[in-house]
Write a protein that holds these residues in place. Structure first.
Motif, PDB file in Angstrom:
ATOM      1  N   MET A 124      -7.121   0.282   0.195  1.00 52.49           N
ATOM      2  CA  MET A 124      -6.846   1.668   0.486  1.00 52.49           C
ATOM      3  C   MET A 124      -7.756   2.646  -0.153  1.00 52.49           C
ATOM      4  O   MET A 124      -7.654   3.917   0.087  1.00 52.49           O
ATOM      5  N   VAL A 145      -8.986  -5.450  -6.496  1.00 54.10           N
ATOM      6  CA  VAL A 145      -7.797  -6.670  -5.704  1.00 54.10           C
ATOM      7  C   VAL A 145      -6.883  -5.799  -4.807  1.00 54.10           C
ATOM      8  O   VAL A 145      -6.888  -4.788  -4.813  1.00 54.10           O
ATOM      9  N   THR A 161       4.494  -7.077  -6.183  1.00 51.34           N
ATOM     10  CA  THR A 161       3.502  -7.841  -4.882  1.00 51.34           C
ATOM     11  C   THR A 161       2.541  -9.058  -5.706  1.00 51.34           C
ATOM     12  O   THR A 161       2.329 -10.092  -5.232  1.00 51.34           O
TER      13      THR A 161
HETATM   14  P1  G4P Z   1       5.736  -2.301  -8.495  1.00 53.08           P
HETATM   15  O1  G4P Z   1       6.330  -3.456  -8.455  1.00 53.08           O
HETATM   16  O2  G4P Z   1       4.429  -1.943  -9.095  1.00 53.08           O
HETATM   17  O3  G4P Z   1       6.707  -1.112  -8.473  1.00 53.08           O
HETATM   18  O4  G4P Z   1       5.046  -2.140  -6.805  1.00 53.08           O
HETATM   19  P2  G4P Z   1       5.430  -3.098  -5.635  1.00 53.08           P
HETATM   20  O5  G4P Z   1       4.537  -4.531  -5.758  1.00 53.08           O
HETATM   21  O6  G4P Z   1       6.773  -3.040  -5.345  1.00 53.08           O
HETATM   22  O7  G4P Z   1       4.406  -2.489  -4.527  1.00 53.08           O
HETATM   23  C1  G4P Z   1       4.641  -1.111  -3.937  1.00 53.08           C
HETATM   24  C2  G4P Z   1       4.026  -1.048  -2.676  1.00 53.08           C
HETATM   25  O8  G4P Z   1       2.788  -1.346  -2.456  1.00 53.08           O
HETATM   26  C3  G4P Z   1       4.677  -1.917  -1.397  1.00 53.08           C
HETATM   27  O9  G4P Z   1       4.736  -1.548  -0.307  1.00 53.08           O
HETATM   28  C4  G4P Z   1       3.533  -2.909  -1.431  1.00 53.08           C
HETATM   29  O10 G4P Z   1       3.634  -3.861  -0.342  1.00 53.08           O
HETATM   30  C5  G4P Z   1       2.404  -2.147  -1.516  1.00 53.08           C
HETATM   31  N1  G4P Z   1       1.118  -2.753  -2.233  1.00 53.08           N
HETATM   32  C6  G4P Z   1       1.089  -3.721  -3.284  1.00 53.08           C
HETATM   33  N2  G4P Z   1      -0.054  -4.031  -3.297  1.00 53.08           N
HETATM   34  C7  G4P Z   1      -1.059  -3.485  -2.418  1.00 53.08           C
HETATM   35  C8  G4P Z   1      -2.094  -3.711  -1.852  1.00 53.08           C
HETATM   36  O11 G4P Z   1      -3.131  -4.325  -2.798  1.00 53.08           O
HETATM   37  N3  G4P Z   1      -2.722  -3.032  -0.592  1.00 53.08           N
HETATM   38  C9  G4P Z   1      -1.864  -2.517   0.011  1.00 53.08           C
HETATM   39  N4  G4P Z   1      -2.166  -1.854   0.942  1.00 53.08           N
HETATM   40  N5  G4P Z   1      -0.433  -2.247  -0.167  1.00 53.08           N
HETATM   41  C10 G4P Z   1       0.071  -2.842  -1.487  1.00 53.08           C
HETATM   42  P3  G4P Z   1       6.217  -0.832   0.295  1.00 53.08           P
HETATM   43  O12 G4P Z   1       5.751  -0.112   1.322  1.00 53.08           O
HETATM   44  O13 G4P Z   1       6.816  -0.264  -0.912  1.00 53.08           O
HETATM   45  O14 G4P Z   1       6.833  -2.115   0.577  1.00 53.08           O
HETATM   46  P4  G4P Z   1       6.411  -3.074   1.780  1.00 53.08           P
HETATM   47  O15 G4P Z   1       5.589  -2.503   2.575  1.00 53.08           O
HETATM   48  O16 G4P Z   1       5.862  -4.330   1.020  1.00 53.08           O
HETATM   49  O17 G4P Z   1       7.746  -3.633   2.538  1.00 53.08           O
END
Ligand code: G4P
Length: 288
Positions: free
Chosen positions: A62, A85, A135
């Motif tokens: 992003m 990453v 994640t």
């Molecule tokens: P946290 O434990 O630090 O609070 O964070 P979490 O893993 O819950 O991630 C927060 C949001 O960021 C999630 O989306 C997750 O899918 C997204 N995310 C994590 N890593 C990456 C990445 O490298 N790239 C992108 N594009 N997104 C990432 P969400 O909308 O809250 O949930 P969902 O879409 O997974 O259902």
């Protein structure tokens, strides 16, 4: 997800991180690659002390790749290894173990020379809410670990997750808090979804986003909203975007709240393309 901003809560979070630090060889600090500075806890150095650290710029998909590379170089200058990453897609993760091994080489060599049996590196992940800690843990564990970390009062026994033979990871991350006394930091946290819109005024967040885009990524404003520039009177731009996106109230006036929501959501969901909101210059100013 709720974040409580009480000093007591922060003190508790800090205590929990400090407790877990004793169990690990290295801290893996997760930041949002779009805001590598604003998504860090400003007291991180003090909290983790001398503990070796690996910084991961997550959500690199992003962020603006050029700027991510500049940030990696910046961390390197500070003597910190940083890697880009994408925890969601599992990109860039295979080098984490290698990087941790390099950082800890001297320590593990010393242990070996004293005749200690080789063991896996023990690590914990820390970071502010929403940077992707769960994640990443799930990706590394290759299974879903229940997310209890963000729920105050929910405790469970610490478990170690094996990541191959050479790394063991605590299954619950250390949760830190961002500092957003500076409104600019608050806007950046809101535009990247680290904090809820409701903590700050939605229209202010949208105005900040529009001005930021006009200064750094003007072509994207034109592509998405047909705006050639943001005039001094930012309300004119709101009028154009609102009208274009059909955010009108009865009587034909533009609904600014709805328009703000669209702008913030578009930026947050990368509809205007990958971008980075923090600049190296800002980090240098802070450390003066
Ligand atoms: P946290 O434990 O630090 O609070 O964070 P979490 O893993 O819950 O991630 C927060 C949001 O960021 C999630 O989306 C997750 O899918 C997204 N995310 C994590 N890593 C990456 C990445 O490298 N790239 C992108 N594009 N997104 C990432 P969400 O909308 O809250 O949930 P969902 O879409 O997974 O259902």
């Amino acid at each position: 997800m709720t974040i409580q901003w009480f000093p007591g809560h922060m003190a508790k979070a800090r205590r929990q991180v400090t407790e877990k630090l004793k169990l690990v060889d290295i801290v893996i600090e997760l930041v949002d690659a779009r805001i590598p500075l604003s998504s860090r806890n400003p007291m991180i150095e003090e909290i983790i002390g001398q503990k070796p650290r690996l910084v991961l710029l997550n959500k690199a998909d992003m962020a603006d790749t050029n700027r991510t590379n500049q940030w990696i170089a910046y961390f390197k200058e500070q003597g910190i290894t940083a890697l880009a990453v994408n925890a969601q897609a599992g990109k860039g993760l295979q080098v984490i173990v290698q990087a941790a091994k390099e950082i800890l080489k001297d320590k593990f060599d010393r242990m070996k020379s004293r005749g200690m049996r080789p063991r896996a590196i023990r690590a914990m992940i820390v970071g502010i809410p929403n940077v992707g800690k769960s994640t990443l843990i799930n990706r590394l564990a290759k299974k879903n670990i229940a997310k209890t970390g963000n729920t105050p009062g929910v405790t469970k026994a610490q478990q170690w997750i094996k990541v191959g033979k050479e790394l063991e990871l605590l299954d619950t991350p250390g949760i830190l808090w961002p500092k957003f006394e500076d409104p600019k930091v608050g806007y950046k946290l809101a535009l990247t979804g680290a904090i809820k819109d409701t903590i700050l005024n939605l229209q202010d967040i949208a105005v900040y986003g529009l001005r930021f885009l006009a200064e750094h990524y003007p072509e994207r404003l034109e592509e998405r909203y047909g705006l050639e520039e943001i005039s001094e009177e930012v309300v004119d731009s709101f009028d154009k975007i609102g009208a274009k996106r059909g955010c009108l109230m009865a009587g034909g006036e533009v609904n600014y709240d709805k328009t703000s929501e669209i702008i913030v959501r578009d930026i947050r969901n990368v509809q205007l393309g990958p971008m980075t909101f923090d600049f190296i210059g800002e980090a240098e100013k802070d450390s003066e």
